[in-house]
Each structure stands twice: as C-alpha cells, then as structure tokens.
Design a protein around this motif. Structure first.
Motif, short mmCIF file in Angstrom:
data_model
loop_
_atom_site.label_atom_id
_atom_site.label_comp_id
_atom_site.label_asym_id
_atom_site.label_seq_id
_atom_site.Cartn_x
_atom_site.Cartn_y
_atom_site.Cartn_z
N LEU A 196 116.14 -32.35 87.95
CA LEU A 196 115.37 -31.37 86.99
C LEU A 196 115.15 -32.24 85.82
CD1 LEU A 196 113.97 -28.91 86.18
CD2 LEU A 196 116.16 -28.04 85.59
N PHE A 197 116.60 -32.60 85.08
CA PHE A 197 116.20 -33.14 83.74
C PHE A 197 115.50 -34.48 83.84
CE2 PHE A 197 119.12 -29.79 82.90
CZ PHE A 197 118.95 -29.62 81.46
N ALA A 198 115.63 -35.41 84.71
CA ALA A 198 114.88 -36.54 84.76
C ALA A 198 113.41 -36.17 84.86
CB ALA A 198 115.19 -37.46 86.16
N GLU A 199 113.04 -35.49 85.63
CA GLU A 199 111.53 -34.85 85.76
C GLU A 199 111.10 -34.31 84.52
OE1 GLU A 199 111.10 -32.30 89.03
OE2 GLU A 199 111.78 -33.70 90.58
N LEU A 200 112.00 -33.48 83.58
CA LEU A 200 111.58 -32.94 82.43
C LEU A 200 111.54 -34.29 81.21
CD1 LEU A 200 113.13 -29.57 82.59
CD2 LEU A 200 110.76 -30.32 82.89
N ASN A 201 112.22 -35.10 81.67
CA ASN A 201 112.47 -36.05 80.59
C ASN A 201 113.43 -35.65 79.28
OD1 ASN A 201 112.57 -38.77 79.72
ND2 ASN A 201 110.71 -38.73 78.47
N LEU A 202 114.35 -34.87 79.81
CA LEU A 202 115.20 -34.24 78.87
C LEU A 202 116.69 -34.58 79.00
CD1 LEU A 202 113.83 -30.56 78.74
CD2 LEU A 202 113.49 -32.31 77.10
N CYS A 211 118.39 -22.15 89.81
CA CYS A 211 117.31 -22.65 89.18
C CYS A 211 116.86 -23.92 90.11
CB CYS A 211 117.41 -23.11 87.86
SG CYS A 211 118.48 -24.13 87.41
N GLY A 212 117.82 -24.68 90.55
CA GLY A 212 117.35 -25.97 91.27
C GLY A 212 116.70 -26.82 90.52
N LYS A 213 115.63 -27.47 90.91
CA LYS A 213 114.77 -27.90 90.02
C LYS A 213 113.44 -27.46 89.82
CE LYS A 213 113.14 -31.45 93.31
NZ LYS A 213 112.80 -32.80 93.29
N THR A 214 113.46 -26.25 89.84
CA THR A 214 111.89 -25.65 89.67
C THR A 214 111.14 -25.78 88.70
OG1 THR A 214 111.05 -23.05 89.70
CG2 THR A 214 113.12 -23.57 88.26
N ARG A 215 109.67 -25.78 88.97
CA ARG A 215 108.70 -26.21 87.92
C ARG A 215 108.56 -24.96 86.89
NH1 ARG A 215 107.62 -31.18 89.56
NH2 ARG A 215 107.10 -31.58 91.48
N ASP A 216 109.15 -23.93 87.19
CA ASP A 216 109.11 -22.75 86.21
C ASP A 216 109.78 -22.90 84.94
OD1 ASP A 216 108.15 -21.45 88.61
OD2 ASP A 216 109.77 -20.28 88.69
N ILE A 217 110.73 -23.92 85.09
CA ILE A 217 111.48 -24.17 83.87
C ILE A 217 110.66 -24.91 82.77
CG2 ILE A 217 113.50 -25.63 82.93
CD1 ILE A 217 115.23 -24.41 85.37
N ALA A 218 109.83 -25.84 83.28
CA ALA A 218 108.87 -26.59 82.30
C ALA A 218 107.89 -25.39 81.70
CB ALA A 218 108.30 -27.77 83.19
N TRP A 219 107.39 -24.79 82.62
CA TRP A 219 106.38 -23.79 82.19
C TRP A 219 106.80 -22.73 81.37
CZ3 TRP A 219 105.23 -18.45 82.44
CH2 TRP A 219 104.03 -18.27 82.31
N LEU A 220 108.18 -22.55 81.39
CA LEU A 220 108.89 -21.71 80.51
C LEU A 220 109.02 -22.20 79.09
CD1 LEU A 220 111.26 -19.72 82.86
CD2 LEU A 220 109.39 -18.51 81.63
#
Length: 89
Positions: free
Chosen positions: A75-81, A46-55
């Motif tokens: 990824l988690f920093a960008e998602l704030n999770l 998955c890397g830091k794909t933006r698809d995860i936030a979309w899903l």
C-alpha cells in the motif's frame, strides 16, 4: 480463520477479494457524512485498498489497521508514502 491463512494469501498474492477500484459506495455516500477537511477516517482491515488514496485526496487523515505487513508495505509503495507505524499492546 487463522491469521496465518491471511498472511499466506498476501504473500502468494492470492487476493481476489482486493478490488482494483475505489469502492463505489464511497462515491455515492461519502458526502452524506459531511466530514470536515482533515477529519480522521478509520479503515479497518484495509489491506491495500484504493479507498485510502481516494480519502487522502479528499483531505482526510486516514488511520488504517491491517494484519498483513506485506499488504501495508504494498500500500505505501503504491501511494509513494512513508508509513508511521505504532505497535499497541
């Protein structure tokens, strides 16, 4: 390719393969899957794909697998999770 190759790519931020937008095929074909809200979606490499936030925004439970810890931290920093990590042997 060896795993060290990918670790170096992530550490040096040489990730030209990383798309800055959600994969257009998700927009076009996601509804065809007819997944129930809360369904689990597997995203390999998955890397830091933006698809995860979309899903996640679509109400999916996302399980991602990635070799690079650096990518996951980004990824988690960008998602704030906060991640829930498990090592499998």
């Amino acid at each position: 390719m060896h795993e060290q190759f990918w670790h170096q790519k992530w550490e040096k931020d040489e990730i030209g393969f990383h798309e800055g937008e959600v994969n257009r095929f998700l927009y076009d074909y996601f509804n065809v899957l007819k997944l129930a809200a809360g369904a689990r979606v597997f995203v390999p490499l998955c890397g830091k794909t933006r698809d995860i936030a979309w899903l996640l925004d679509k109400g999916m439970k996302v399980v991602g697998v990635e070799l690079s810890e650096h990518a996951i931290k980004q990824l988690f920093a960008e998602l704030n999770l906060e991640p829930k990590c498990r090592e499998l042997s």
